[in-house]
Structures are given as C-alpha cells and as structure tokens.
Scaffold this motif. Structure first.
Motif, PDB file in Angstrom:
ATOM      1  N   LEU A  41       0.876  -1.221  -0.134  1.00 48.03           N
ATOM      2  CA  LEU A  41      -0.040  -0.034  -0.084  1.00 48.03           C
ATOM      3  C   LEU A  41       0.699   1.263   0.190  1.00 48.03           C
ATOM      4  CD1 LEU A  41      -2.799   1.354   0.311  1.00 48.03           C
ATOM      5  CD2 LEU A  41      -2.706   1.197   2.719  1.00 48.03           C
ATOM      6  N   THR A  42       0.630   1.889  -0.937  1.00 44.34           N
ATOM      7  CA  THR A  42       1.593   3.092  -1.175  1.00 44.34           C
ATOM      8  C   THR A  42       0.699   4.331  -0.890  1.00 44.34           C
ATOM      9  OG1 THR A  42       2.885   2.152  -2.992  1.00 44.34           O
ATOM     10  CG2 THR A  42       3.048   4.687  -2.739  1.00 44.34           C
ATOM     11  N   VAL A  43       1.028   5.280   0.071  1.00 46.71           N
ATOM     12  CA  VAL A  43       0.324   6.534   0.383  1.00 46.71           C
ATOM     13  C   VAL A  43       1.097   7.730   0.187  1.00 46.71           C
ATOM     14  CG1 VAL A  43      -1.250   7.475   2.260  1.00 46.71           C
ATOM     15  CG2 VAL A  43      -1.035   5.010   1.781  1.00 46.71           C
ATOM     16  N   SER A  44       0.537   8.492  -0.383  1.00 47.02           N
ATOM     17  CA  SER A  44       1.552   9.848  -0.602  1.00 47.02           C
ATOM     18  C   SER A  44       0.561  11.067  -0.382  1.00 47.02           C
ATOM     19  CB  SER A  44       2.243   9.901  -1.947  1.00 47.02           C
ATOM     20  OG  SER A  44       1.294   9.660  -3.114  1.00 47.02           O
ATOM     21  N   LEU A  45       1.001  12.046   0.247  1.00 44.86           N
ATOM     22  CA  LEU A  45       0.213  13.352   0.321  1.00 44.86           C
ATOM     23  C   LEU A  45       0.436  14.486  -0.380  1.00 44.86           C
ATOM     24  CD1 LEU A  45       0.536  13.333   4.297  1.00 44.86           C
ATOM     25  CD2 LEU A  45      -1.053  11.889   2.990  1.00 44.86           C
ATOM     26  N   GLY A  46      -0.631  15.158  -0.755  1.00 45.63           N
ATOM     27  CA  GLY A  46      -0.514  16.552  -1.576  1.00 45.63           C
ATOM     28  C   GLY A  46      -1.199  17.538  -1.151  1.00 45.63           C
ATOM     29  N   GLY A  47      -0.882  18.693  -1.307  1.00 45.90           N
ATOM     30  CA  GLY A  47      -1.549  19.908  -0.842  1.00 45.90           C
ATOM     31  C   GLY A  47      -0.279  21.035  -0.514  1.00 45.90           C
ATOM     32  N   GLN A  48      -0.727  21.978  -0.405  1.00 45.77           N
ATOM     33  CA  GLN A  48       0.298  23.306  -0.036  1.00 45.77           C
ATOM     34  C   GLN A  48       1.067  23.166   1.466  1.00 45.77           C
ATOM     35  OE1 GLN A  48      -2.028  26.767  -0.805  1.00 45.77           O
ATOM     36  NE2 GLN A  48      -1.111  26.874  -2.916  1.00 45.77           N
ATOM     37  N   ALA A  49       0.085  22.700   2.317  1.00 45.51           N
ATOM     38  CA  ALA A  49       0.558  22.516   3.667  1.00 45.51           C
ATOM     39  C   ALA A  49       1.971  21.568   3.682  1.00 45.51           C
ATOM     40  CB  ALA A  49      -0.522  22.108   4.725  1.00 45.51           C
ATOM     41  N   VAL A  50       1.720  20.414   3.059  1.00 38.01           N
ATOM     42  CA  VAL A  50       2.577  19.235   2.791  1.00 38.01           C
ATOM     43  C   VAL A  50       3.793  19.895   2.218  1.00 38.01           C
ATOM     44  CG1 VAL A  50       3.041  16.918   1.928  1.00 38.01           C
ATOM     45  CG2 VAL A  50       0.631  17.514   2.825  1.00 38.01           C
ATOM     46  N   GLN A  51       3.463  20.777   1.036  1.00 39.48           N
ATOM     47  CA  GLN A  51       4.422  21.180   0.218  1.00 39.48           C
ATOM     48  C   GLN A  51       5.366  22.129   1.132  1.00 39.48           C
ATOM     49  OE1 GLN A  51       3.489  23.840  -2.765  1.00 39.48           O
ATOM     50  NE2 GLN A  51       4.734  22.887  -4.168  1.00 39.48           N
ATOM     51  N   MET A  52       4.777  22.862   1.781  1.00 39.85           N
ATOM     52  CA  MET A  52       5.484  23.921   2.631  1.00 39.85           C
ATOM     53  C   MET A  52       6.399  22.981   3.822  1.00 39.85           C
ATOM     54  SD  MET A  52       3.414  27.131   3.434  1.00 39.85           S
ATOM     55  CE  MET A  52       1.935  26.284   3.920  1.00 39.85           C
TER      56      MET A  52
END
Length: 733
Positions: free
Chosen positions: A176-187
């Motif tokens: 199970l591969t889980v990745s996160l996106g969004g500006q908060a994660v980017q910062m």
C-alpha cells in the motif's frame, strides 16, 4: 567638551577652511562624538523591536486572488454556503495493486484514516468515493481521499503536525503506497537552508579581499547585521497589521543584507580616501557622510520609490511585501547614517589594522589611488566608444530574448523534486486519473430558488459535452447554492486549461446566467489564472510609474536631462536581460538543472513585478555611485571625456566589489526550496551581475562619451527651478 560643528571638517594645515557640513555631516559628527550614546540607542531599538515582536507579532498570510475576479466570488460563496469545504485540504493518494476497494485494503485504509483524524487540525478524513470519481477506472488501483483541516490558510497548519501525517503515510505498510499532496505538505517538506548566513559569509570573504583589513571589512557587516536584526523583528509586527506573505522575510533579508553592506562599503571606501588626504577621523567621518553619504541616501530613496510602485498593483500581498522591503531598507539607511559614524568613533584610527596577508602592490595600498588597470579600461572604452555601445546593446538584447516566450502561471506540486511526497501524489494522480485531475475547476452556483435546478441540470449536460472536459462530479446543494467540480483533460499549467476556463465563462455558462442562475468558476487553478492575468495587466502601470519617478529623482540629483533618460533606458535593458536569464532557467534543461529546476516551470506573475521594483531601484544605486563621481570631476575640470574616465576609474573598484557582494547575497537564495524565492534569487543575482559589469563598466561610459557635453545639459528655465542637491558633496569653499 565637544568641538564646534565647524571644526568637524577641519582641513589639514595650510588648506583653505572647508564649508560648514550639511545635515548628514552634522548627524555624523554628533554620532561620532556621542558614539557610546548612539550604540546604546541602537541596543534600545533592538530591545523595543524584540518586545513588539513578542507581544504583537502576527502570522504571515497572503491572498493571491485577483480582486473582483470570478474565482474570488466563487471563493467567497464557498466560504459562506459550504464552510466544510472552504478550509484547506490535504490530498491523500493511495495505490494498491490489489485494488483500493478490496476488503483487505479497505480495512487498512480505515485504520490509517482513523489515525490521521487524531492529528491536530484534521477535522475530517474522507475516504475515496467511487461515485465521485475518486477511484481510478479499470482495476481501481488508485484512490484519492481528502483530509479537511480546520485552518483556512496552509501557512496556519503547523509543520510538526503535517510531518505526523507524513510519518503515518510512510508507515502504511507493504503493498500500500500512500502519498500526500497540498500546500501545507509542500511547505512542510521544503525545509530551510539558512540563505542569510550563506550570504553574509560570502559577503565577508569579498570584503576581506577588497579591503585587505579585518577592521575595514567588519564595519559593513556590523552595520548591516544591526539593521537586519531590528528589521527582521519588526516584520512580524507588520504582519499583525496587514497581510504579509511568508516569503517577504526572505525578500527583506536579501534587501537588508545586500543594500546595507553595499552602502557602507561605499562609505568605508570614501572614509579611507579622506584619511589618506590627511583628515583626522572625526573630520573624515563628517566629510564621508557629506559626500558619499548623500549618494547613499539618494540611492536608498530610489530603492524605496521603486518599491512604492508595488502599491499601484492593487494587491494586498504585494503591499505587504513592499512594506517589509521598505522597512528593511529604511532601517539599514538609518544604521549607515548613525551607527556607522559611531563605530568609526571607536575604529576610525584603526580602519586598516588587522591586515590579512594578500599580495598587493605598494601603490594600491593607498585608498585614494586610482587603479591603473581600471584607468586603462576606462581609456579603452573612450577609444572604442561606438563598438562598446553597440556590443553592449546586442548582448543585452540577446540575453533578454528568452523572455519573449515565457509562460506565466503558478508552479504546482508537479514542479517539486521527484523524491517528495507531493510530487509522488501529483504523478500518481496524473497517471491514473489524467493530468486534469490535479487541477480541478470548482463551480459554485447561486440559484434563484432552492428547488430551481433545471438550468443547472442543463449546464451540467452542456459541460459534459464541452471539449476539454474529462468529467463532471455530482452537484451538491445547500439552500439556494450549489457546488460541483469539472475535471479538465489537461493539467493545471497547460494553456489549454486556461482556454477552457475562458470558454466556460464566455460561452458555456452565459445561457445559464440568463435564466437567473449565476455560476462562478473557482478553485486553485482558476484562481492562479485570474491572478496571473490581473498582474500582467497592471505591469505597464508599475513600469511607467517607477521609471517616471526615478527619472525625476535623477534629474534633481544630477541636474541633467540626458543622465536621467539614459539611466532609465539602461536600467530597463538590464532588467529585461535578467528576465531573459530567469526565463531560460525555467525552461528546465541544462540551465534549469544548475539551480534545481529539472522540468519546464511557469513563472509566477508576481515575480517579474517584484523583481522589477527591486532591481530598478538597485540599478539606480550603481548609477548614482558612478555618475556622482563623474559629475564631481566635471564640476572640477569641465572636461566631459576626463570626467567620465576619472569617474569610471575611481568608482569601478567599489562598484564591482559592491556588486560581487550583492550577487553573492542574492545567489545564496537560489538553493531555496520555494520556486518563487529561487527564481527571485536568480533574477536579482543575474541582474546585478549584468548591470554592474556590462552596463555600468561598458555601456554607460561608452554612451556618455558619445553624448559629449550634452550629458550635463539642463534647460535654463528648468535650471532656475530645480533645487541644488549637491549630491557630489558641498561646493568647495
């Protein structure tokens, strides 16, 4: 007992008595005599700034939406009628070859989302819903989930909490591969590199090589550090009063370090010259501020005037960034005119002490001796003035050429480095759902009545058949409002997506509006498109205003029409060349990979606006330093050719040293993880390098040789009305 002010400029024995010092000279004399009190006042200012920052410091924020735009209206309606969807979100992209809807994977995802929901500021975790197109077609190996946060701005999400979510995603387990996106994660993934420290270290090395003395090199550093310490503490206070973007702290640090060191570098150079003429430290300090100090103040004012041009853009985040930069410049100007003379009170007699072992010719040890090498260069430019002018213009235009096909837009997570979770999430979504899934368009509708949905149903049908639309999600209703999502077939940075937004607004939606149902296109992609278009539209207003005011300032300073016009044209050319360098690195390829940009990246529209204001002001600095010395020689010799040769040879060393420091300070921000800061660093470093070498050392003297005595022409009627600023120093007695 303090000496009288007239004694501050006492001449060596046998010389004519000097004129009374001007305001800057008197201020320098006071600071020199009361050096202990002056240093204490700066320590008190630092303590007050620290107290204000602790008690009233606010959070950084920025609204990048275009005022009055369609996307802005959509955002406001969403916040009013769909508050659960108006907060910031984190995208959770899950991938499993067994299928994300299989019972075993669903059990693991349920446990994972339950853990994520316990993290502070996560108010809801929404699992992938096949009915809303959140599970990839076919085998359903990929799903898109949402974490809804209780903060509206991603800058308000603590990075420590975001890292907890990243740790949970990385520990999802095999299969199970889980990745996160969004500006908060980017910062949270960007981190920090300490650019300010790198810039200061580079500046210290250049100062040591320039002066050959630890004391002389330390004076600009001490002054700049004092100004930076106070200004950096005041910017959070500014953020409590108005919206200030978080990257403005880096901009203010760039300006404070670079400008502060450059200005004091000029002052130290002139102080050493006065000391070599035989003046005592106090008299040399007063004379320094009375001559070079005037150039420094005019140069600082040009930077501030340029930054004030950002207010014409009508954007709140631009005003916040401008105020932060102006605060930094004003404080380092105050340090240069008060703290620096006070430090000379302690170190003036020993300014050349603690020398480092450098191979230096004996003749070059005297601070007031013109370098033979620069004198030969100056004579060479005079001899080949036509070739030099043509060559300079051709090179500048060639450097500017890549900007002609620049692509404006906001970099997204597809431009992040390949190893980050945000980039993995972006690529996974693009592969399994199509590139448009990374840039959905959020449509918010206002209905004439709660149950009057016929016009909206017809619109959804038209949207489904519109070229460029991949999918339309089911409509959600809340009273007389509705919201649904349109998935484009192209990515958020694509020009085709921009054309689709215009098509929806101009052709597809208007028939619905005629029935009384108003529909607005919003979301991050539409907001970026509207913001870029709004900024580009206002750019000519900024350029025209800044150029006009700067020309008027130079007209007052140098009492010359030609100098003002030439400076404006030269500065526009150097800024255009810097834009070309930025456009080249944003293409990716070999140039982009040098600074960490490995794929084509759009240029945020606010970056050229911001860099224009900064660079135009900084370019004027070198113009002031160079031409003030030329005018000084012109008033003494009345020979245009000799004044240009002497002025260039006499200032070339300090201008190139100052430029090297500025380039080092700006280049230290190039490794920054944020693309806007990285690009600003590239643009400013390349602009200063181009301006201080190609423009000031070649093009400006060549053109001034071609103009001849017309350089110093001012109509008689204007000459009677323009006040005498004596930027080159008070007239001799």
């Amino acid at each position: 007992m303090a000496q009288p002010l007239l004694d501050d400029r006492a001449a060596p024995d046998g010389a004519a008595p000097p004129p009374p010092p001007g305001p800057l000279g008197r201020l320098a004399g006071w600071s020199f005599r009361h050096r202990g009190r002056t240093v204490l006042l700066w320590l008190v200012a630092l303590a007050i700034a620290f107290g204000l920052s602790t008690a009233f410091g606010g959070k950084y924020s920025a609204d990048y939406t275009a005022p009055g735009s369609d996307s802005k209206t959509a955002q406001e309606l969403l916040a009013r009628d769909f508050p659960t969807q108006s907060g910031d979100t984190i995208t959770v992209v899950v991938h499993s070859e067994a299928g994300v809807m299989s019972p075993a994977v669903q059990t693991r995802l349920t446990a994972l989302f339950a853990e994520m929901a316990k993290v502070p500021h996560v108010k809801a975790a929404e699992a992938p819903d096949p009915r809303r197109g959140q599970v990839s077609p076919g085998a359903g190996t990929t799903g898109i989930a949402k974490l809804r946060l209780d903060v509206a701005n991603p800058t308000d999400m603590p990075k420590a909490d975001t890292h907890k979510l990243l740790d949970l995603a990385n520990g999802a387990g095999d299969g199970l591969t889980v990745s996160l996106g969004g500006q908060a994660v980017q910062m949270a993934e960007q981190g920090a590199i300490g650019s300010e420290g790198i810039g200061m270290a580079a500046a210290a090395l250049i100062l040591l090589l320039t002066f050959g003395s630890i004391v002389a090199a330390g004076l600009p550093l001490l002054t700049a550090l004092a100004g930076l310490a106070v200004s950096s503490l005041l910017i959070p206070v500014l953020a409590a009063i108005m919206p200030v973007p978080d990257w403005s702290t880096s901009l203010a640090a760039m300006m404070g370090i670079g400008v502060g060191i450059d200005y004091v570098l000029l002052l130290v150079t002139r102080f050493r010259e006065w000391r070599a003429e035989g003046l005592e430290p106090q008299a040399a300090t007063v004379a320094t501020l009375d001559t070079a100090g005037r150039s420094v103040v005019v140069a600082g004012i040009t930077v501030i005037v340029s930054m004030l041009g950002l207010f014409a853009m009508g954007l709140s985040f631009m005003r916040g960034a401008a105020f932060a930069a102006i605060t930094s410049v004003l404080i380092v100007l105050a340090a240069a005119t008060t703290l620096f003379p006070a430090l000379l009170g302690y170190l003036g007699r020993n300014v050349d002490r603690l020398r480092i072992p450098l191979p230096r010719r004996k003749a070059a040890r005297a601070a007031n001796v013109i370098s033979p090498g620069w004198l030969r260069w100056s004579r060479l430019v005079e001899r080949y003035r036509i070739v030099a002018a043509l060559a300079g213009i051709v090179v500048l235009l060639a450097l500017a050429a890549p900007f002609l096909d620049v692509r404006f837009g906001f970099p997204d997570q597809g431009n992040d480095p390949a190893g980050r979770s945000t980039r993995q999430a972006y690529d996974t979504v693009a592969t399994n759902f199509g590139p448009g899934a990374n840039g959905p368009l959020l449509l918010v509708a206002e209905l004439p009545a709660a149950k009057d949905t016929a016009a909206l149903d017809a619109l959804v049908a038209r949207l489904a058949g519109t070229p460029g639309v991949a999918a339309v999600t089911p409509v959600q209703y809340a009273g007389t409002s509705a919201v649904f999502t349109v998935i484009p077939t192209t990515g958020p940075q694509s020009t085709a997506t921009e054309k689709l937004v215009r098509t929806l607004r101009d052709d597809v939606i208007p028939p619905t509006t005629a029935t009384g149902t108003n529909v607005h296109v919003g979301g991050l992609t539409a907001t970026a498109i509207d913001s870029s278009a709004n900024i580009v539209k206002r750019l000519p207003l900024l350029v025209g205003g800044v150029v006009l005011v700067s020309m008027l300032l130079l007209l007052l300073a140098f009492r010359s029409v030609a100098v003002a016009l030439k400076a404006a044209v030269m500065n526009l050319l150097s800024v255009a060349a810097a834009y070309g360098v930025v456009a080249l690195v944003l293409r990716g390829g070999w140039a982009g990979k040098l600074i960490g940009i490995d794929n084509p990246t759009p240029l945020p529209a606010f970056v050229p606006v911001l860099t224009f204001a900064v660079l135009f002001g900084l370019s004027m600095d070198y113009e002031v330093f160079l031409v003030s010395r030329m005018r000084e020689a012109w008033l003494r010799t009345r020979s245009n050719s000799e004044s240009i040769v002497i002025g260039l040879a006499g200032t070339a060393r300090v201008i190139t040293a100052a430029a090297a420091i500025m380039v080092a300070v700006f280049a230290a921000f190039v490794p920054a993880p944020e693309v806007p800061i990285k690009v600003i660093g590239v643009g400013m470093a390349s602009a200063i390098l181009i301006d201080a070498t190609l423009v000031r050392m070649l093009l400006v003297p060549a053109v001034m040789h071609l103009l001849g005595d017309r350089n110093w022409w001012l109509p008689a009627w204007l000459d009677r009305r323009v006040p005498q600023l004596h930027i080159e120093g008070p007239p001799p007695a």
